[in-house]
Design a protein around this motif. Sequence first.
Motif, PDB file in Angstrom:
ATOM      1  N   ARG A 176       0.830  -1.208   0.000  1.00  0.00           N
ATOM      2  CA  ARG A 176       0.000   0.000   0.000  1.00  0.00           C
ATOM      3  C   ARG A 176       0.862   1.255   0.000  1.00  0.00           C
ATOM      4  NH1 ARG A 176      -1.345   3.043   4.142  1.00  0.00           N
ATOM      5  NH2 ARG A 176      -0.657   1.443   5.616  1.00  0.00           N
ATOM      6  N   VAL A 179       2.291   1.686  -3.517  1.00  0.00           N
ATOM      7  CA  VAL A 179       1.263   2.141  -4.458  1.00  0.00           C
ATOM      8  C   VAL A 179       0.941   3.613  -4.223  1.00  0.00           C
ATOM      9  CG1 VAL A 179      -1.152   1.856  -5.140  1.00  0.00           C
ATOM     10  CG2 VAL A 179       0.282  -0.160  -4.776  1.00  0.00           C
ATOM     11  N   GLU A 180       0.931   4.042  -2.965  1.00  0.00           N
ATOM     12  CA  GLU A 180       0.674   5.457  -2.670  1.00  0.00           C
ATOM     13  C   GLU A 180       1.736   6.346  -3.306  1.00  0.00           C
ATOM     14  OE1 GLU A 180       0.389   5.996   1.512  1.00  0.00           O
ATOM     15  OE2 GLU A 180      -1.609   5.089   1.680  1.00  0.00           O
ATOM     16  N   MET A 182       3.459   5.610  -6.014  1.00  0.00           N
ATOM     17  CA  MET A 182       3.269   5.594  -7.467  1.00  0.00           C
ATOM     18  C   MET A 182       2.071   6.432  -7.896  1.00  0.00           C
ATOM     19  SD  MET A 182       4.263   1.707  -8.665  1.00  0.00           S
ATOM     20  CE  MET A 182       3.135   0.863  -7.553  1.00  0.00           C
ATOM     21  N   ASP A 183       1.088   6.567  -7.001  1.00  0.00           N
ATOM     22  CA  ASP A 183      -0.136   7.294  -7.341  1.00  0.00           C
ATOM     23  C   ASP A 183      -0.057   8.790  -7.066  1.00  0.00           C
ATOM     24  OD1 ASP A 183      -1.252   4.947  -8.173  1.00  0.00           O
ATOM     25  OD2 ASP A 183      -2.387   4.583  -6.332  1.00  0.00           O
ATOM     26  N   LEU A 184       1.033   9.249  -6.472  1.00  0.00           N
ATOM     27  CA  LEU A 184       1.171  10.683  -6.215  1.00  0.00           C
ATOM     28  C   LEU A 184       1.243  11.454  -7.528  1.00  0.00           C
ATOM     29  CD1 LEU A 184       3.729  10.771  -3.249  1.00  0.00           C
ATOM     30  CD2 LEU A 184       1.308  11.345  -3.161  1.00  0.00           C
ATOM     31  N   LYS A 185       0.455  12.504  -7.624  1.00  0.00           N
ATOM     32  CA  LYS A 185       0.383  13.290  -8.860  1.00  0.00           C
ATOM     33  C   LYS A 185       1.488  14.343  -8.914  1.00  0.00           C
ATOM     34  CE  LYS A 185      -3.319  10.987  -9.815  1.00  0.00           C
ATOM     35  NZ  LYS A 185      -3.271   9.880 -10.799  1.00  0.00           N
ATOM     36  N   LYS A 215       2.235  15.332   0.597  1.00  0.00           N
ATOM     37  CA  LYS A 215       1.344  16.252  -0.113  1.00  0.00           C
ATOM     38  C   LYS A 215       1.298  17.616   0.564  1.00  0.00           C
ATOM     39  CE  LYS A 215      -1.722  12.702  -2.020  1.00  0.00           C
ATOM     40  NZ  LYS A 215      -3.113  12.193  -2.092  1.00  0.00           N
ATOM     41  N   LYS A 315       9.028  -0.819 -10.215  1.00  0.00           N
ATOM     42  CA  LYS A 315       8.178   0.002 -11.073  1.00  0.00           C
ATOM     43  C   LYS A 315       8.305   1.488 -10.762  1.00  0.00           C
ATOM     44  CE  LYS A 315       4.680  -3.631 -11.616  1.00  0.00           C
ATOM     45  NZ  LYS A 315       3.254  -4.003 -11.390  1.00  0.00           N
TER      46      LYS A 315
END
Length: 370
Positions: A176, A179-180, A182-185, A215, A315
């Motif tokens: 988790r 994935v967090e 990788m998902d940061l914009k 963030k 990744k």
Amino acid sequence: MFKFLPFIRRIYNSISFLTFCIAIGFSILAVSLVILQPDLLEEYPQLAIKNPENIKFILSFTIGGIFTLTIFTFTMVMNVLNRSISNYSPRLIPLILREKNQQVILGVTSGILIYALVMAVFISSENNIDFPPVAAPLAILMGAVSILLFIYFIHSVSQTIQVNYILHKSFLNTKRNLVELMDLKYTCVSRTSDIEWADKIAFEQCGYLNKIRLKKLISISAKIEVDFKLLKRMGSFVLENEPVLATSAKIGKKQLNKIKRCISIDRVEAIDVVEIGFKHLVEVAVKASSPAINDPGTALTAIDYLTQLFLIRKKIPEFNAMKSDKGGTLFFALVDVEKLASACFMEMEAYMADDPILMQKIEQSKEIIL
């Protein structure tokens, strides 16, 4: 103020916080029933119990039964924690304590006990004339619910005590966190920092650098137009007054307080840091392969989970800074995937050198990762 932030976080994340809140809710319910005297059984008068002696008998029976169940539940939790410390790794205990369903069950059983005690005080008072007729039937209903919850609690604890469940939970927690990231914009860049750092932020207390609020920190960087650089890796130990964050410009007191609220220095090792998740699985594998535990199956399972985590980690491109569209920049980096893999497998190889099956598994894992 910032000395109390880790303390507040520990309370919020502890096993007692949710339990305490639920128990307080039951006590408020008991006092409200006595003070407000709601006639909830007006349409069902056959369920109302108004005889003081009958109410005392029901409450005393409920108190005795719930008290016994509460002792059993707390004893089972302590046994699970003791087993986890002995057989796996004490650093996995925070993951076990995060089980919300067990906290809810402990809170409900404790709350029912408090409810019955509060009601017993009011019914035993000589100055109390009226007593809510719904109090005793509600206590009976709560007792039945607590028995059902206790049955579910036994099932939940029997799952928690299994090493595969604990390893899977540690794997999911680390996955988790990956994935967090990788998902940061944000734009992940890799460049040399030619910025002259004008100021450094330190904390008076020592402890582990927990997962920071990325963030929020990058948002502050964009708002005040100041670049930040994390001087310590997340999860590492920070000494007293050791610089943790560097800034490209001088920071005012107001902004300094906002920045410090994004960083947590705690005495507890951070379990939400990516590298710490890998470290915990390695510790379980090493301990399981030791002669004292002698559980190679658990070591094999831990290596399988590590292999999957390394595939996910690969990744994520290598970077040393995150930059938002609004201009906020935070310089920090994860441990290089090759260095992380080398450290993990080197430690396992040192302890598993005499087991050919485990060594073969490690070699297979290396081939899959590479």
